[in-house]
Design a protein around this motif. Structure first.
Motif, short mmCIF file in Angstrom:
data_model
loop_
_atom_site.label_atom_id
_atom_site.label_comp_id
_atom_site.label_asym_id
_atom_site.label_seq_id
_atom_site.Cartn_x
_atom_site.Cartn_y
_atom_site.Cartn_z
N CYS A 1 40.26 70.32 52.21
CA CYS A 1 41.69 70.10 52.04
C CYS A 1 41.96 68.60 52.09
O CYS A 1 41.14 67.83 52.61
N ALA B 1 47.98 72.92 50.43
CA ALA B 1 48.09 74.35 50.67
C ALA B 1 46.73 75.03 50.54
O ALA B 1 45.87 74.61 49.77
N ARG C 1 42.22 73.21 59.26
CA ARG C 1 43.62 73.01 59.59
C ARG C 1 43.80 72.90 61.11
O ARG C 1 44.51 72.02 61.60
N GLU D 1 53.00 71.96 54.22
CA GLU D 1 51.98 72.40 53.27
C GLU D 1 52.42 72.04 51.86
O GLU D 1 53.52 72.39 51.44
#
Length: 733
Positions: A250, A292, A299, A315
């Motif tokens: 991410c 997202a 996370r 997000e």
């Protein structure tokens, strides 16, 4: 002399902002004698940023300029969070429940801000989706790693190894490698990796270096293709972590509290600010933007290590860090940009072959930037530096460019033995580091550098040049509404006033003495300053208009600025409105006043102009017993918005325009055009919301920006055309 005026009629319509009656007043919602009479500052600012974003959706704006507006809306929001939201958050966490002027506590404001900002960020991504589709049609593509072709890979590999790899620092996350510090605006990839030979899991961080452009231009036979830097990194994970396969990732971006605290009794102010700037990098996290679909483990680690709460996480279903899209607004596609515009050199200066002192001696001169080139301000200082008859230069510096020609000229003057005083404001937010560098450069050249007050920022824009002419000394003065910054002066609308009037020269010298030596200025003749007297003077002038209206005489207030939230000033305007004073306000950004409320503000109209140029000038005109515009009006320009900080906690200036031509230029050109604009205007309702100005009948949109681009300023006209300025009544986009 025939002057270029804005008449209150545009095309076939007689119902424009200047002549039209005020909209029907609304019945008050809530107690208009209490906090409900004010609109919340933070929500008003968010409303301004919504207007900026809506320009990214405006089909009348060229495509790449729309992308620029999108980028601006993102960077604006980042700064809002690192300063305003950070401050409210600190108050709320400390248990502070003191309400703002509108009655909302810090915690209540934070909840409303969060809801509105989340909607705004979602809209930004939606707008980007639309713009990317239009850019594709125009031959401009933003790629993902999946879009890279085999033909692209040799170029990308070479670029990665030569230009990116040496700057990268991959970081494992385990007990032996603690979570690294991510600075303010830091951008990173969080990686979930699996070792191929035994399946062992590894978590890692890959900070995305800000020293490298966010978007990499790929070779293309037609059009433009860009790959985000983070996508290039993902393509080369094997080179960064040999033997590992990527199983999840991410992107995230961190915003931290960026306000500064400086010890009041700091012995060395510069050193104290250098320390404070380092603390800013380590401020508490106020917002985490996370792509997202992030793996839950990544996370959780990011949130725990930063640390942040769930309500501080955003997000992002799209591109993280869309402020960087400004990199794609290049000159390669001029048809997708605003048409070229070259600022004018005032004819009066040309008449005198570029001699600024001769042009100013002839008559006072007011330049309207960027329509008249800011190079005239630079020339004024450069000419002073090179003129053997100049004995002294004094200059305020709040914000300026990195390689400032003005600083260079001041250094040159000091090295030539002239007396040079530079008042450098160290507390200019986000420019502190640059100002420290400039101050050290000036000191090395021999200039006397003053840092002003600990408790007050010096926001005034003044320079003086003392020149020996015959057996006397003549002071040439420049006062402006904007910063001495050649870069921003190309897009900010500001006023620059030049004069050799002795009274204003004395006033300006007293301001320098005040800031440099705490000598309280007395007997100011043509200038008012804050925090000593400007606010009370403004309140007196607004009160005088109210008295005129109550006595049945003509009255009026016109004002233009970036923000209006000072409660005493707002209440004075309400009182004037109740007395019957017509009040027209052009407020670019924050407005805490509610216009058009029955029994409170029926005669007040508020508009905002958002367009090609950033409205930045501050102007106020008082009818003085006459309806506006009038040659009898009292007309002022200022460095100050009508905010508590400007009127109570900053050194600011308010200069009265005494020259008839300068007064006419401000009232009949600048203010009249701003009030008549319909092309880029938004009108504020009593609910605090701004809505695009509506055209009536066959009315064509009038653009103030276009009018100023086409029409020379009155006081800058020279012998070449002083008597034949066209009488423009409208300009259609």
């Amino acid at each position: 002399m025939s002057r270029a005026r804005i008449r209150p009629v545009a095309a076939a319509s007689e119902a424009d902002f200047l002549n039209a009656p005020c909209p029907a007043p609304t019945d008050p919602q809530g107690d208009m004698s209490g906090p409900d009479r004010f609109f919340n500052r933070e929500l008003s600012w968010l409303g301004f940023n919504w207007r900026v974003l809506e320009e990214a959706e405006n089909p009348a704006v060229p495509l790449l300029e729309r992308l620029r507006f999108l980028s601006i809306s993102a960077t604006n929001l980042d700064e809002f969070y690192t300063v305003r939201v950070a401050g409210l958050r600190e108050l709320a966490l400390s248990g502070n429940t003191t309400p703002a002027a509108d009655g909302l506590t810090p915690a209540e404001q934070l909840r409303l801000i969060d809801a509105d900002a989340r909607s705004l960020m979602k809209r930004q991504q939606d707008v980007l989706t639309v713009l990317r589709a239009e850019m594709e049609e125009a031959g401009i593509s933003i790629l993902s790693a999946q879009d890279v072709t085999e033909a692209d890979k040799p170029f990308l590999t070479e670029t990665f190894l030569e230009q990116v790899f040496p700057v990268l620092t991959p970081l494992a996350i385990d007990p032996a490698h603690p979570f690294p510090f991510i600075p303010n605006e830091g951008f990173a990839l969080a990686l979930q990796l699996q070792r191929r030979r035994d399946g062992r899991l590894l978590r890692a961080l890959l900070p995305v270096p800000h020293q490298i452009d966010r978007f990499l231009a790929l070779p293309s036979e037609s059009g433009h293709r860009y790959l985000p830097l983070e996508e290039l990194l993902l393509l080369n994970i094997g080179s960064l972590f040999p033997g590992y396969a990527l199983s999840g990732h991410c992107a995230f971006r961190v915003l931290r509290d960026s306000d500064l605290e400086v010890e009041e009794e700091a012995e060395d102010l510069v050193r104290e600010f250098e320390v404070a700037l380092k603390r800013r990098r380590r401020g508490e996290v106020v917002r985490l933007k996370l792509s997202a679909g992030a793996p839950e483990g990544l996370r959780r680690v990011i949130m725990e290590e930063l640390p942040v709460q769930t309500d501080e996480v955003i997000e992002v279903d799209g591109l993280v860090g869309i402020g960087a899209l400004s990199e794609l607004v290049t000159d390669d596609r001029p048809e997708l940009l605003w048409p070229p515009f070259t600022p004018r050199v005032p004819e009066r200066v040309q008449d005198h072959e570029g001699d600024m002192f001769a042009a100013i001696r002839q008559k006072d001169m007011l330049l309207h930037h960027p329509y008249e080139t800011f190079d005239m301000v630079v020339r004024f200082i450069r000419q002073a530096a090179n003129d053997p008859d100049v004995v002294a230069i004094k200059q305020t510096l709040y914000r300026t460019s990195r390689n400032s020609p003005i600083v260079d000229a001041l250094c040159e003057a000091a090295e030539e033995g002239k007396s040079v005083t530079a008042l450098v404001e160290l507390k200019a937010r986000f420019d502190e580091a640059a100002n420290i560098r400039q101050s050290r450069t000036l000191e090395r050249a021999g200039a006397h550098v003053v840092y002003g007050f600990i408790n007050y920022k010096t926001h005034a824009k003044i320079s003086t040049v003392v020149r020996r002419e015959g057996n006397r000394l003549v002071t040439y003065t420049h006062c402006g509404t904007g910063n001495y910054h050649p870069i921003t002066a190309k897009i900010y609308t500001d006023l620059s006033f030049f004069t050799c009037d002795a009274a204003l020269g004395r006033d300006a010298t007293k301001v320098f003495n005040y800031v440099g030596g705490y000598a309280q200025p007395e007997g100011l003749e043509n200038l008012r300053i804050s925090p000593d007297g400007m606010k009370s003077f403004l309140l007196d002038r607004i009160g005088a208009e109210a008295e005129a209206a109550r006595a049945g005489r003509p009255s009026g207030v016109w004002a233009k600025m970036n923000a209006l939230i000072e409660t005493d000033v707002i209440d004075a305007l309400y009182e004037a409105s109740q007395a019957g004073v017509p009040i027209d306000l052009v407020i670019r950004g924050i407005c805490g006043l509610r216009p058009g409320v029955k029994g409170l503000s029926e005669t007040i109209r508020v508009k905002s102009i958002i367009g090609r140029f950033l409205e930045h000038s501050r102007i106020v005109c008082f009818g003085n017993g006459h309806a506006l515009p009038s040659e009898h009006a009292r007309v002022f320009f200022s460095s100050a918005d009508w905010m508590g900080r400007n009127l109570n906690r900053r050194v600011e200036t308010l200069v009265e325009a005494m020259n008839p031509t300068v007064k006419a230029q401000i009232t009949e050109q600048i203010m009249a055009a701003n009030l008549a604009d319909t092309a880029q205007s938004w009108v504020m309702g009593s609910d605090g919301q701004f809505r695009r100005a509506k055209l009536t009948g066959n009315e064509r949109p009038f653009s103030a920006h276009r009018f100023f681009m086409e029409t020379p300023s009155l006081s800058g006209r020279g012998s070449a055309g002083a008597d034949d300025v066209p009488d423009l009544t409208h300009s259609a986009d």
